[in-house]
Motif scaffolding. Structure first.
Motif, PDB file in Angstrom:
ATOM      1  N   ASP A 147      31.954  40.157  48.469  1.00  0.00           N
ATOM      2  CA  ASP A 147      31.189  41.287  48.133  1.00  0.00           C
ATOM      3  C   ASP A 147      30.740  41.345  46.601  1.00  0.00           C
ATOM      4  O   ASP A 147      31.622  41.169  45.729  1.00  0.00           O
ATOM      5  CB  ASP A 147      32.169  42.672  48.337  1.00  0.00           C
ATOM      6  N   ASN A 149      30.230  43.226  44.483  1.00  0.00           N
ATOM      7  CA  ASN A 149      30.906  44.391  43.608  1.00  0.00           C
ATOM      8  C   ASN A 149      32.126  43.922  43.319  1.00  0.00           C
ATOM      9  O   ASN A 149      32.761  44.241  42.222  1.00  0.00           O
ATOM     10  CB  ASN A 149      30.985  45.698  44.656  1.00  0.00           C
ATOM     11  N   TRP A 150      32.800  42.955  44.243  1.00  0.00           N
ATOM     12  CA  TRP A 150      34.120  42.304  43.691  1.00  0.00           C
ATOM     13  C   TRP A 150      33.970  41.349  42.617  1.00  0.00           C
ATOM     14  O   TRP A 150      34.766  41.764  41.518  1.00  0.00           O
ATOM     15  CB  TRP A 150      34.617  41.495  44.811  1.00  0.00           C
ATOM     16  N   LEU A 152      31.366  42.113  40.402  1.00  0.00           N
ATOM     17  CA  LEU A 152      30.985  42.952  39.256  1.00  0.00           C
ATOM     18  C   LEU A 152      32.439  43.335  38.718  1.00  0.00           C
ATOM     19  O   LEU A 152      32.787  43.689  37.455  1.00  0.00           O
ATOM     20  CB  LEU A 152      30.235  43.986  39.866  1.00  0.00           C
ATOM     21  N   LEU A 153      33.297  43.579  39.524  1.00  0.00           N
ATOM     22  CA  LEU A 153      34.527  44.530  39.236  1.00  0.00           C
ATOM     23  C   LEU A 153      35.497  43.346  38.427  1.00  0.00           C
ATOM     24  O   LEU A 153      35.779  43.884  37.248  1.00  0.00           O
ATOM     25  CB  LEU A 153      35.447  44.767  40.566  1.00  0.00           C
ATOM     26  N   ARG A 155      34.032  41.212  36.735  1.00  0.00           N
ATOM     27  CA  ARG A 155      33.383  41.166  35.254  1.00  0.00           C
ATOM     28  C   ARG A 155      33.711  42.398  34.344  1.00  0.00           C
ATOM     29  O   ARG A 155      33.501  42.411  33.206  1.00  0.00           O
ATOM     30  CB  ARG A 155      31.878  41.072  35.339  1.00  0.00           C
ATOM     31  N   SER A 156      33.602  43.685  35.079  1.00  0.00           N
ATOM     32  CA  SER A 156      34.000  44.881  34.290  1.00  0.00           C
ATOM     33  C   SER A 156      35.199  44.867  33.582  1.00  0.00           C
ATOM     34  O   SER A 156      35.652  45.629  32.709  1.00  0.00           O
ATOM     35  CB  SER A 156      33.762  45.927  35.349  1.00  0.00           C
ATOM     36  N   LEU A 157      36.225  44.035  34.304  1.00  0.00           N
ATOM     37  CA  LEU A 157      37.494  43.920  33.759  1.00  0.00           C
ATOM     38  C   LEU A 157      37.509  42.704  32.540  1.00  0.00           C
ATOM     39  O   LEU A 157      38.588  42.378  32.283  1.00  0.00           O
ATOM     40  CB  LEU A 157      38.619  43.544  34.956  1.00  0.00           C
ATOM     41  N   SER A 158      36.386  42.150  32.213  1.00  0.00           N
ATOM     42  CA  SER A 158      36.223  41.075  31.299  1.00  0.00           C
ATOM     43  C   SER A 158      37.179  39.838  31.809  1.00  0.00           C
ATOM     44  O   SER A 158      37.976  39.066  31.119  1.00  0.00           O
ATOM     45  CB  SER A 158      36.591  41.455  29.935  1.00  0.00           C
ATOM     46  N   ALA A 159      37.432  39.618  33.161  1.00  0.00           N
ATOM     47  CA  ALA A 159      38.218  38.632  33.805  1.00  0.00           C
ATOM     48  C   ALA A 159      37.847  37.210  33.275  1.00  0.00           C
ATOM     49  O   ALA A 159      36.480  37.130  33.528  1.00  0.00           O
ATOM     50  CB  ALA A 159      38.201  38.765  35.476  1.00  0.00           C
ATOM     51  N   VAL A 168      39.943  36.843  42.824  1.00  0.00           N
ATOM     52  CA  VAL A 168      38.923  37.515  43.704  1.00  0.00           C
ATOM     53  C   VAL A 168      38.361  36.442  44.687  1.00  0.00           C
ATOM     54  O   VAL A 168      38.448  36.699  45.920  1.00  0.00           O
ATOM     55  CB  VAL A 168      37.833  37.656  42.871  1.00  0.00           C
TER      56      VAL A 168
END
Ligand SMILES: Nc1ncnc2c1ncn2[C@@H]1O[C@H](COP(=O)(O)OP(=O)(O)O)[C@@H](O)[C@H]1O
Ligand SMILES: [Mg+2]
Lengths: 248, 268
Positions: A147, A149-150, A152-153, A155-159, A168
């Motif tokens: 997915d 979005n996973w 993206l998620l 990245r949104s957490l600056s992983a 992930v």
């Protein structure tokens, strides 16, 4: 309820009856075939199970399965991840992989023995070569199906790259990797026996040929039963691992 | 347990929205995709604390792309974005994202999903106990208390989207970015979720940027509506909505606003 429990045994029972009938007919043609029949086979199996040799052959074969599978995983997962993540890598390697995949691993046997010498090494090579494709292809398919979005998620957490892979990507493709493992085990188990018929002095494949040379046909039949039973168990284990992961 | 996580600044904030601190400030932002060309240009937008801004526009006008730039997931080609008065170079730890799909991780249970990433390296340092409390509070806030152990496959669409909302809340965001978060839900669930969003934003003192193509959703939820349109996309017009909640109780004001927006759409 009772029917459902008994149903799987119907096919097995029918096969046993066919086996008895076939052996009976063969015995009427060549008397030596009597030892192929179910009863002598079970007798031989009983003796073999009490002895030491069969267990040793089984242990060696299973160890080869393990080594072959681990090599296939170590090569197949990173290559699969790379194939899934990089269109460039995927496009430049797909024809090669599809080509190599369709070559029966056993056709490499003479070459493997020449290059790697007699012993375990060529067997490991053949098993790994047979098993790497389903793992690689399933891993790549898993990565492609992740997915978006996973990611993206993440990245949104600056992983970090490591966090993205560990938290992930790898869990996201575990189901597909386990599917690959299951297919790989099936292939390995099938390739194992012929692979053990050359240049090694132990293992189930060796035991089959050895029984033939000793004219111990009941032992040979017993070994076939053992091979089938172990293969069934291996597949069952891989399947339940997969199921467990999906229904955590 | 009632909202123990409110940032101190929020408590001493002036009631007048215009006087509140700006969370996000975008100035003359533009973005282009290689091969496709400019998606939007010259977008300037400020979002203040505790404000819900709806970004309204037709499908394909560049809303999602703009949201990703504002959220720090893509670097703008021109202009700049500031978050809490700092230049934003990557997603700010005090911002959170909700997508159209819940996109929960199927191998983690609800609590695991809501707490996902709170311990990542670039997140603010926190101990396990405080993370656990944040997860519990967020799950309770979206009405999923008691389902902590459930896996995503066992949740209905509406519950899964609640979980996604809780995952965003657990990060105690100053700003929630939501990209058409309810458009995959049935009408009844969507109405529930819109009410929940307004309620949560007010109780958790967060701001929200809600991307939507649904005029009614924008009117029912937002404090301010920004219309995006044109090619390349830009901000066309802006409305401040000061109808009290629940807005279903003020049909004439709602209708007037809707007509105004429809008129702007016709001329855009
Ligand atoms: N990764 C991409 N590469 C190229 N073009 C894209 C990409 N993502 C979106 N676009 C294009 O950018 C435009 C805006 O897309 P989007 O931001 O998703 O619009 P919206 O969210 O308003 O529907 C569309 O025309 C779309 O085709
Ligand atoms: Mg969109």
């Amino acid at each position: 309820m009772v029917v459902n429990v008994l149903l799987p045994f119907v096919g097995l029972l029918a096969a046993a009856l066919l086996w008895a009938a076939g052996a009976g007919w063969l015995t009427s043609v060549t008397p030596i075939a009597a030892s192929f029949a179910p009863l002598p086979t079970l007798e031989a199996l009983w003796l073999l199970l009490q002895g030491h040799d069969l267990w040793e052959h089984v242990a060696i074969s299973l160890q080869r399965v393990g080594v072959g599978l681990v090599i296939a995983l170590v090569l197949g997962i990173p290559l699969g991840v790379l194939t899934g993540l990089s269109p460039l890598f995927s496009r430049s390697t797909t024809p090669l992989f599809q080509f190599a995949r369709m070559i029966s691993p056993l056709s490499w046997m003479p070459l493997a023995v020449m290059v790697l010498g007699v012993g375990d090494a060529p067997v490991y090579f053949l098993l790994a070569f047979a098993a790497v494709w389903p793992i690689l292809l399933n891993t790549a398919a898993g990565v492609a199906q992740l997915d978006k979005n996973w990611l993206l998620l993440a990245r949104s957490l600056s992983a970090t790259r490591r966090e993205t892979i560990v938290h992930v990507i790898l869990p996201g493709i575990t189901a597909q990797i386990l599917t690959g493992v299951r297919l790989a085990i099936g292939i390995i188990w099938i390739v194992l026996v012929p692979a053990e018929m050359l240049g090694v002095s132990a293992g189930l494949g060796y035991f089959i040929l050895d029984s033939r040379d000793r004219l111990a046909y009941s032992d040979l039949m017993a070994a076939i039963l053992v091979i089938g039973f172990l293969g069934y168990l291996l597949d069952h284990a891989a399947r339940s691992l997969h199921w467990r992961w999906l229904h955590a | 347990m009632n909202a123990p996580l409110v940032p101190v600044a929020a408590l001493v904030e002036p009631a007048d929205p215009a006087a509140r601190q700006t969370v996000l400030a975008a100035r003359d932002v533009g973005f282009a995709h290689a091969g496709v060309g400019t998606i939007f240009e010259k977008v300037s937008l400020s979002i203040r604390r505790r404000e819900i801004v709806a970004l309204l526009g037709s499908s394909g006008c560049g809303k999602s792309t703009l949201l990703r730039v504002l959220a720090g997931l893509e670097a703008p080609a021109t202009g700049d974005v500031r978050f809490l008065d700092q230049p934003q170079t990557r997603p700010h730890p005090r911002s959170a994202l909700v997508f159209q799909q819940p996109s929960l991780l199927p191998w983690l249970n609800l609590a695991g999903n809501v707490g996902f990433g709170l311990d990542f390296a670039h997140q603010p340092a926190s101990d396990q106990e405080s993370r656990r409390q944040r997860v519990t509070a967020a799950i309770e806030a979206v009405g999923l208390k008691g389902r902590e152990g459930a896996f995503p496959a066992q949740l209905s669409g509406g519950m899964a989207q609640r979980a996604a909302l809780a995952r965003a809340l657990a990060r105690e965001p100053e700003l929630l970015f939501a990209d058409e978060p309810f458009s995959a839900l049935d009408a009844i669930t969507r109405a529930e979720m819109q009410t929940l969003l307004v309620d949560l934003v007010h109780r958790w003192h967060t701001a929200a940027l809600l991307v939507t193509h649904d005029i009614d959703e924008a009117i029912l939820v937002a404090d301010r509506i920004v219309l995006m349109g044109g090619r390349p996309g830009h901000l066309v017009q802006e409305w401040t909505v000061d109808i009290p909640h629940p807005r279903e109780d003020f049909p004439s004001e709602v209708t007037a606003l809707r007509l105004s927006i429809l008129g702007a759409l016709r001329h855009a």
